[in-house]
Design a protein around this motif. Structure first.
Motif, short mmCIF file in Angstrom:
data_model
loop_
_atom_site.label_atom_id
_atom_site.label_comp_id
_atom_site.label_asym_id
_atom_site.label_seq_id
_atom_site.Cartn_x
_atom_site.Cartn_y
_atom_site.Cartn_z
N ARG A 1 80.11 21.22 9.33
CA ARG A 1 80.37 22.63 9.02
C ARG A 1 79.14 23.39 8.56
O ARG A 1 79.04 24.59 8.76
N ILE A 2 78.19 22.70 7.93
CA ILE A 2 77.05 23.44 7.36
C ILE A 2 75.99 23.78 8.40
O ILE A 2 75.18 24.68 8.21
N GLU A 3 75.94 23.03 9.50
CA GLU A 3 75.00 23.31 10.58
C GLU A 3 73.55 23.36 10.11
O GLU A 3 72.76 24.18 10.56
N ALA A 4 73.20 22.48 9.20
CA ALA A 4 71.80 22.40 8.73
C ALA A 4 70.95 21.66 9.75
O ALA A 4 71.44 20.84 10.52
N ASP A 5 69.67 21.97 9.74
CA ASP A 5 68.73 21.29 10.63
C ASP A 5 68.69 19.81 10.28
O ASP A 5 68.36 19.44 9.15
N PRO A 6 69.03 18.91 11.24
CA PRO A 6 69.02 17.47 10.94
C PRO A 6 67.65 16.93 10.57
O PRO A 6 67.55 15.82 10.06
N ALA A 7 66.61 17.71 10.82
CA ALA A 7 65.27 17.27 10.41
C ALA A 7 65.13 17.32 8.90
O ALA A 7 64.22 16.69 8.33
N TYR A 8 66.04 18.03 8.21
CA TYR A 8 65.93 18.19 6.76
C TYR A 8 67.17 17.72 6.01
O TYR A 8 67.08 17.40 4.82
N LEU A 9 68.32 17.67 6.67
CA LEU A 9 69.54 17.19 6.03
C LEU A 9 70.40 16.51 7.08
O LEU A 9 70.79 17.13 8.08
#
Length: 344
Positions: A160-168
């Motif tokens: 749901r948060i759609e954060a960049d997987p490079a950072y989270l």
């Protein structure tokens, strides 16, 4: 948005959960457990971290309970910008350098100068690898829920948060023993083993309620004292200790794998800690049988330094041979270094 990080006074708690909640830990095992009900995850080579978010307040806490926010401002900013305002997640802070995780790069962050930390956060940004959820996005503590439930909520949070997987990102997990064994056989780079968790168990803060299996047997030890080299004013070996069930620091062995170039600075650091109690349980005697290249007496220290060492065998609650110094562990509290981590 006003962001509270670890440089401010710690809050009493979030959602009824203390900001100083200790992470659930693992005890060392010789082999991966088999059978139903196990979840396996890679053991990442980073800093353990519990991340708290409540509205605009963000706090990062190390395994030792010490605040980490001022050393990882990019993670504080990342979590503060997420669209969901409530959560507490457990995970690992890592830094990638030239395609590989670097523990040295993490240690460089523990610097007193804010300008230096900010520069490093831009040049080598860190990543948070989450593997458990303690408070869900509704602000409800879920430590008493089984791992299967907590993992499902964590994966839903990540989607749901759609954060960049490079950072989270969320750590991979499997219930397949063969896949876990393949992870173990490939460990030694970005990972140093496999963590094994019961899917039907709650989260147990401060307890060694998980298992960890490594290709190399290692232990985090307190530096309780040191010896000088023979006919020298430089350190020759570090004397290692683990806390017993009575809370006393027992001498368990030594390491002399110290590079010559590091000895002057390390000697000064050790001498600044002289005068402490040293070993309060079993204490070292004279020179060890393995080498005589140091003086017979030893200097007790305040128990503040922690090192990770590699060892082969244990006899009588002592390392049978000398150990290899792998790295310093400024992120770990000395009191967390006990015999349970090596199965005793």
């Amino acid at each position: 948005m006003a962001i509270r990080d670890a440089g401010d006074q710690p809050a009493a708690g979030i959602y009824g959960l203390s900001i100083e909640t200790e992470p659930m830990e693992a005890k060392l095992a010789k082999a991966l457990p088999s059978g139903e009900g196990w979840q396996y995850e890679p053991k990442w080579d980073g800093f353990r971290c519990i991340a708290f978010r409540s509205d605009s307040s963000v706090d990062l806490r190390a395994k030792s309970g010490k605040p980490l926010g001022r050393y990882f401002p990019e993670v504080v900013a990342l979590l503060a910008d997420l669209p969901t305002p409530n959560f507490v997640i457990d995970g690992e802070l890592v830094i990638e350098v030239e395609g590989k995780l670097s523990f040295d790069a993490l240690q460089m962050r523990l610097h007193p100068a804010e300008s230096r930390v900010r520069k490093l956060s831009r040049e080598t940004p860190s990543r948070f690898i989450a593997f458990d959820m303690l408070v869900d996005t509704d602000g409800m503590p879920i430590l008493d829920k089984e791992l299967a439930y907590r993992r499902a909520r964590l994966e839903d949070f990540r989607e749901r948060i759609e954060a960049d997987p490079a950072y989270l990102t969320v750590s991979p997990a499997t219930k397949n023993l063969r896949e876990a064994d393949a992870w173990l056989s490939r460990s030694g780079g970005d990972t140093d083993g496999v963590v094994c968790k019961r899917i039907d168990e709650p989260y147990r803060p401060g307890e060694r309620a998980m298992m960890k299996v490594k290709r190399l047997r290692t232990a985090d030890c307190v530096v309780g004292g040191f010896r000088y080299e023979r006919d020298s004013e430089l350190v020759g070996s570090l004397l290692l200790g683990l806390y017993n069930d009575d809370g006393l620091l027992d001498h368990v062995g030594f390491t002399s794998a110290i590079a010559d170039i590091e000895k002057p600075e390390l000697t000064a650091r050790l001498e600044s800690l002289k005068g402490g109690p040293g070993f309060t349980g079993k204490a070292p005697g004279g020179p060890s049988r393995w080498t005589t290249d140091r003086s017979s007496d030893w200097k007790p220290l305040r128990p503040e330094l922690v090192v990770e060492v590699k060892f082969d065998q244990i006899t009588g609650c002592r390392f049978r041979h000398g150990t290899k110094l792998l790295r310093w562990r400024p992120d770990k509290k000395p009191s967390q270094c006990d015999f349970r981590q090596i199965g005793l």
